[in-house]
Enzyme design. Structure first.
Site, mmCIF file in Angstrom:
data_model
loop_
_atom_site.group_PDB
_atom_site.id
_atom_site.type_symbol
_atom_site.label_atom_id
_atom_site.label_comp_id
_atom_site.label_asym_id
_atom_site.label_seq_id
_atom_site.Cartn_x
_atom_site.Cartn_y
_atom_site.Cartn_z
ATOM 1 N N ARG A 77 0.926 -1.226 0.039
ATOM 2 C CA ARG A 77 0.030 -0.001 -0.036
ATOM 3 C C ARG A 77 0.927 1.186 -0.035
ATOM 4 O O ARG A 77 2.000 1.060 0.533
ATOM 5 C CB ARG A 77 -0.772 -0.034 1.348
ATOM 6 C CG ARG A 77 -2.152 -0.956 1.138
ATOM 7 C CD ARG A 77 -2.881 -0.822 2.514
ATOM 8 N NE ARG A 77 -2.316 -1.495 3.557
ATOM 9 C CZ ARG A 77 -1.643 -0.568 4.359
ATOM 10 N NH1 ARG A 77 -1.662 0.666 4.427
ATOM 11 N NH2 ARG A 77 -1.021 -1.151 5.475
ATOM 12 N N SER A 118 -1.322 -3.585 10.216
ATOM 13 C CA SER A 118 -0.939 -4.547 9.446
ATOM 14 C C SER A 118 0.371 -5.412 9.443
ATOM 15 O O SER A 118 1.220 -4.655 10.009
ATOM 16 C CB SER A 118 -0.525 -3.654 7.966
ATOM 17 O OG SER A 118 -1.640 -2.896 7.478
ATOM 18 N N ARG A 150 2.370 -12.178 -0.647
ATOM 19 C CA ARG A 150 0.768 -12.518 -0.181
ATOM 20 C C ARG A 150 0.432 -13.698 -1.074
ATOM 21 O O ARG A 150 0.710 -13.943 -1.885
ATOM 22 C CB ARG A 150 0.072 -11.420 -0.062
ATOM 23 C CG ARG A 150 0.552 -9.901 0.501
ATOM 24 C CD ARG A 150 -0.545 -9.621 1.604
ATOM 25 N NE ARG A 150 -0.002 -8.698 2.441
ATOM 26 C CZ ARG A 150 -0.500 -8.256 3.457
ATOM 27 N NH1 ARG A 150 -1.644 -9.044 4.125
ATOM 28 N NH2 ARG A 150 0.107 -7.366 4.318
ATOM 29 N N CYS A 209 0.995 -7.564 11.867
ATOM 30 C CA CYS A 209 1.095 -7.833 13.326
ATOM 31 C C CYS A 209 0.426 -8.895 13.727
ATOM 32 O O CYS A 209 0.385 -8.966 15.176
ATOM 33 C CB CYS A 209 0.817 -6.295 13.967
ATOM 34 S SG CYS A 209 1.897 -5.199 13.782
ATOM 35 N N LYS A 215 -9.449 -2.769 1.722
ATOM 36 C CA LYS A 215 -9.125 -1.451 2.548
ATOM 37 C C LYS A 215 -10.071 -0.259 2.229
ATOM 38 O O LYS A 215 -10.569 0.603 3.051
ATOM 39 C CB LYS A 215 -7.696 -0.934 2.629
ATOM 40 C CG LYS A 215 -6.941 -2.210 3.242
ATOM 41 C CD LYS A 215 -7.144 -2.539 4.594
ATOM 42 C CE LYS A 215 -6.935 -3.917 5.008
ATOM 43 N NZ LYS A 215 -5.579 -4.355 5.191
ATOM 44 N N ASP A 272 -9.307 -9.950 8.848
ATOM 45 C CA ASP A 272 -8.512 -8.562 8.504
ATOM 46 C C ASP A 272 -9.576 -7.662 8.870
ATOM 47 O O ASP A 272 -9.099 -6.724 9.350
ATOM 48 C CB ASP A 272 -8.243 -8.591 7.156
ATOM 49 C CG ASP A 272 -7.275 -7.553 7.042
ATOM 50 O OD1 ASP A 272 -6.184 -7.136 7.812
ATOM 51 O OD2 ASP A 272 -7.369 -6.722 5.752
HETATM 52 P P1 GTP Z 1 -2.361 -7.924 7.412
HETATM 53 O O1 GTP Z 1 -2.758 -8.780 6.475
HETATM 54 O O2 GTP Z 1 -1.138 -6.783 6.823
HETATM 55 O O3 GTP Z 1 -3.103 -6.913 7.903
HETATM 56 O O4 GTP Z 1 -1.340 -8.680 8.442
HETATM 57 P P2 GTP Z 1 -1.884 -9.488 9.755
HETATM 58 O O5 GTP Z 1 -1.912 -8.566 10.939
HETATM 59 O O6 GTP Z 1 -2.914 -10.386 9.327
HETATM 60 O O7 GTP Z 1 -0.360 -10.159 10.392
HETATM 61 P P3 GTP Z 1 -0.041 -11.859 9.951
HETATM 62 O O8 GTP Z 1 -0.622 -12.668 10.862
HETATM 63 O O9 GTP Z 1 0.035 -12.133 8.777
HETATM 64 O O10 GTP Z 1 1.536 -11.858 10.404
HETATM 65 C C1 GTP Z 1 2.386 -11.212 10.188
HETATM 66 C C2 GTP Z 1 3.877 -11.340 10.431
HETATM 67 O O11 GTP Z 1 3.838 -11.414 12.056
HETATM 68 C C3 GTP Z 1 4.295 -12.731 10.076
HETATM 69 O O12 GTP Z 1 5.643 -12.723 9.666
HETATM 70 C C4 GTP Z 1 3.996 -13.489 11.382
HETATM 71 O O13 GTP Z 1 4.875 -14.684 11.502
HETATM 72 C C5 GTP Z 1 4.335 -12.732 12.564
HETATM 73 N N1 GTP Z 1 3.398 -13.160 13.789
HETATM 74 C C6 GTP Z 1 2.227 -13.442 13.914
HETATM 75 N N2 GTP Z 1 1.736 -13.631 15.269
HETATM 76 C C7 GTP Z 1 2.767 -13.778 15.907
HETATM 77 C C8 GTP Z 1 3.136 -13.919 17.290
HETATM 78 O O14 GTP Z 1 2.344 -14.434 18.208
HETATM 79 N N3 GTP Z 1 4.512 -13.812 17.781
HETATM 80 C C9 GTP Z 1 5.318 -13.327 16.681
HETATM 81 N N4 GTP Z 1 6.654 -13.304 17.281
HETATM 82 N N5 GTP Z 1 5.277 -13.018 15.475
HETATM 83 C C10 GTP Z 1 4.081 -13.048 14.916
HETATM 84 C C1 SPV Z 2 -2.890 -4.719 5.187
HETATM 85 O O1 SPV Z 2 -1.996 -3.853 4.868
HETATM 86 O O2 SPV Z 2 -3.501 -4.296 6.393
HETATM 87 C C2 SPV Z 2 -3.376 -5.950 4.615
HETATM 88 C C3 SPV Z 2 -2.766 -5.810 3.225
HETATM 89 O O3 SPV Z 2 -4.225 -6.441 5.071
HETATM 90 S S1 SPV Z 2 -3.519 -4.873 2.018
HETATM 91 O O4 SPV Z 2 -4.516 -5.463 1.453
HETATM 92 O O5 SPV Z 2 -2.531 -4.584 1.023
HETATM 93 O O6 SPV Z 2 -3.890 -3.575 2.583
HETATM 94 MN MN MN Z 3 -4.812 -5.847 7.054
#
Ligand code: GTP
Ligand code: SPV
Ligand code: MN
Length: 596
Positions: free
Chosen positions: A76, A255, A374, A257, A213, A282
């Protein structure tokens, strides 16, 4: 212009608007999508023949395809994202603003003739379960078959949406053109008052899958304020106890996290018989139900998830969700046409093709997969999909969790004393920036409610809207803050995270159901010694103590640093949140004087 498909609708306003956009963009042909399997096969073939997507190893990944975006277009672009309200004040101090006239003129110039020689796909879609009062309809006009194929996974797309729309004029008008993916000609503009989104110059994720989004959050939050509901950057999960008790929780993490991971979590062995079900990973749309509880639906129908770090170890349900009918973007490829990314299971391959199509060798200092690479996978692939994920009523939320990526200060878990205290947690959330948006990675910024890049109006008024929800909720959810990312002196994460987060979730559920104690700190409640179930957790309990510790000195710095943020929020910043901050500071200072 040759018209390949006749419009499958008699909706006059829709036809008139599409006609207007055709006049502007001048495509060679217009194709209305119906969402059928036959159509999917046709679009896929077209995309493959044009080299836009590439089939992956059909034995390992049946129905899966690979796509590489332009290296200048991988996330983004917050600095090119605009809220085009009549006045700058309505967009507020945290959004980029452009006057609607100026934006229509500027982007109109870019759209003019932009689809000459190209096809315009008309993508009708529903955000939310078909027929639900909570759902909204959008139509995205795009020149990208990649967008069309992704929208098919991410939304309820095609005939179902036109059927639900009928003759109504209540639909989001989305117009997207890839142009030449030049960042100089890249703009993502939102016109909340017109329920309109114009996106040019990008082919990537959140910039172009307009239901996600742009509609579900930026336009959605504006509509939510106007209509009295909440559009949030939150996962939704259901926890089932061995006795069959179900508790639904929503959580806002910025995002990249951990939302997808938390939403698909598999509890550790100690929690035999416990099960976590995914409703969404999400976005949550939430309304007050007749019972005075907060009810949530997931407006999406698929997962656009971060690939790096996803493994059978960290997220088995995600791994199972992406074995078939998935589109991968900007990951690395193996010799046998399988996908790879940093943190995937198994040994690191000796040789790969990296996300830019270049040869890559094990030991290289460069990443093989882009950090924001992704997968786009249908929700139906998820073995942990809640049976209520598509329920028009939604699910009742008992707890809401706010969390960010914080190396210091914020403890593993903290419960707000009350609604205002919880809104304060949400409003002042900080997090280290990630690769999900272009820009510097790893600097702490305030990301209120994980909505900083997604709130479609003035942030102070948004806080006010959240505060005001209390009066409508006879049975409000309890509010919490978590942090999986605190680091020790060695720079390593203190808490193992992922499935082990179930231990924290269990305490949260028990607190929400008023059946476990807590210890009062100046900021909120934390687990009492022994209340956080650590049995079977193979780690040094001193590290757990460090992860859960509240350091009054660190908190003083944290709370004092909010002055700048509060000042920036402008005239609509609710005073009660400032007082909340001052109250915490006073409580800390009182304890320190007493010798804490
Ligand atoms: P968006 O799709 O961008 O909104 O991201 P999201 O919030 O769905 O994050 P996602 O679950 O894809 O995790 C993003 C990163 O954080 C990955 O590299 C995971 O491995 C890491 N991660 C997720 N949960 C944990 C956790 O409990 N501990 C740690 N250390 N890392 C984590
Ligand atoms: C985020 O960035 O929080 C996402 C990926 O879930 S995007 O659809 O590119 O916004
Ligand atoms: Mn997101």
């Amino acid at each position: 212009m040759k018209n390949e498909s006749l419009p499958p609708t008699k909706n006059k306003q829709l036809l008139a608007w599409v006609e207007e956009c055709i006049k502007l963009a001048k495509p060679d042909q217009v194709v209305w999508l119906d969402g059928s399997e036959e159509e999917k096969a046709r679009l896929t073939e077209e995309a493959v023949s044009k080299d836009i997507i590439k089939p992956l190893n059909a034995d390992k990944l049946p129905g899966c395809f690979y796509s590489r975006s332009n290296p200048n277009d991988v996330a983004r672009v917050e600095h090119l994202t605009f809220i085009c309200t009549p006045t700058k004040e309505e967009a507020g101090p945290t959004n980029n603003w452009m006057a609607p006239d100026e934006a229509y003129k500027k982007l109109g110039g870019l759209f003019d003739g932009s689809m000459k020689g190209r096809t315009m796909y008309v993508v009708p879609y529903i955000m939310g379960p078909a027929g639900s009062q909570m759902s909204k309809i959008g139509i995205e006009l795009t020149d990208s078959v990649y967008v069309a194929l992704n929208m098919r996974i991410m939304t309820r797309m095609g005939k179902v949406a036109l059927d639900m729309l009928g003759d109504s004029n209540d639909f989001n008008r989305g117009l997207h053109c890839t142009l030449d993916v030049n960042p100089e000609r890249r703009f993502i503009c939102h016109f909340p008052q017109d329920n309109t989104i114009w996106s040019v110059g990008s082919g990537y994720g959140g910039n172009v899958l307009l239901g996600k989004k742009c509609l579900a959050l930026r336009i959605g939050s504006y509509l939510g304020k106007k209509e009295g509901w909440l559009a949030e950057h939150m996962l939704i999960l259901g926890v089932e106890s061995p006795e069959g008790e179900m508790t639904y929780v929503a959580a806002a993490f910025p995002s990249a996290c951990g939302k997808t991971n938390f939403a698909m979590m598999i509890p550790p062995k100690r929690f035999k018989g416990w099960k976590v079900w995914t409703v969404g990973d999400d976005i949550a749309w939430m309304r007050v139900g007749e019972d005075g509880r907060l009810w949530a639906v997931n407006p999406e129908a698929g997962y656009f998830g971060v690939a790096p770090g996803t493994s059978m170890d960290s997220n088995p349900n995600a791994m199972k969700s992406i074995q078939k009918d998935t589109i991968y973007t900007n990951v690395a490829l193996t010799k046998d046409n399988d996908v790879w990314w940093e943190g995937k299971d198994g040994p690191v391959p000796e040789e790969l093709t990296d996300w830019q199509g270049r040869p890559w060798k094990k030991g290289s200092t460069e990443k093989a997969a882009h950090p924001n690479s992704r997968f786009t996978a249908p929700a139906k692939n998820n073995p942990a999909l809640s049976k209520y994920w598509d329920d028009p009523k939604g699910v009742p939320i008992s707890a809401i969790i706010f969390g960010g990526r914080r190396a210091t200060t914020v403890p593993l878990v903290l419960q707000a004393f009350n609604w205002v205290n919880g809104v304060f947690f949400g409003a002042t959330m900080g997090s280290e920036t990630t690769a999900a948006a272009t820009g510097q990675v790893g600097v702490v910024r305030r990301d209120p409610f994980a909505m900083l890049p997604f709130c479609g109006y003035d942030m102070g008024s948004y806080f006010g809207h959240w505060l005001g929800m209390q009066s409508k909720l006879e049975n409000p959810p309890k509010l919490f803050m978590v942090n999986w990312f605190r680091k020790g002196k060695d720079g390593k994460f203190l808490w193992p995270g992922f499935g082990e987060n179930m231990r924290v979730l269990k305490w949260i559920i028990d607190r929400a159901r008023l059946r476990v104690g807590g210890y009062e700190t100046p900021m909120g409640w934390v687990p009492k010694a022994g209340d956080l179930d650590l049995s079977g957790l193979n780690m040094d309990h001193e590290l757990v103590d460090e992860a859960t510790h509240i350091d009054l000195g660190e908190w003083t710095t944290e709370l004092e640093s909010l002055t700048e943020f509060f000042d920036k929020m402008g005239p609509n910043m609710p005073k009660v949140l400032k007082i909340q901050r001052d109250l915490m500071l006073e409580r800390i200072s009182m304890l320190q004087k007493a010798g804490a």
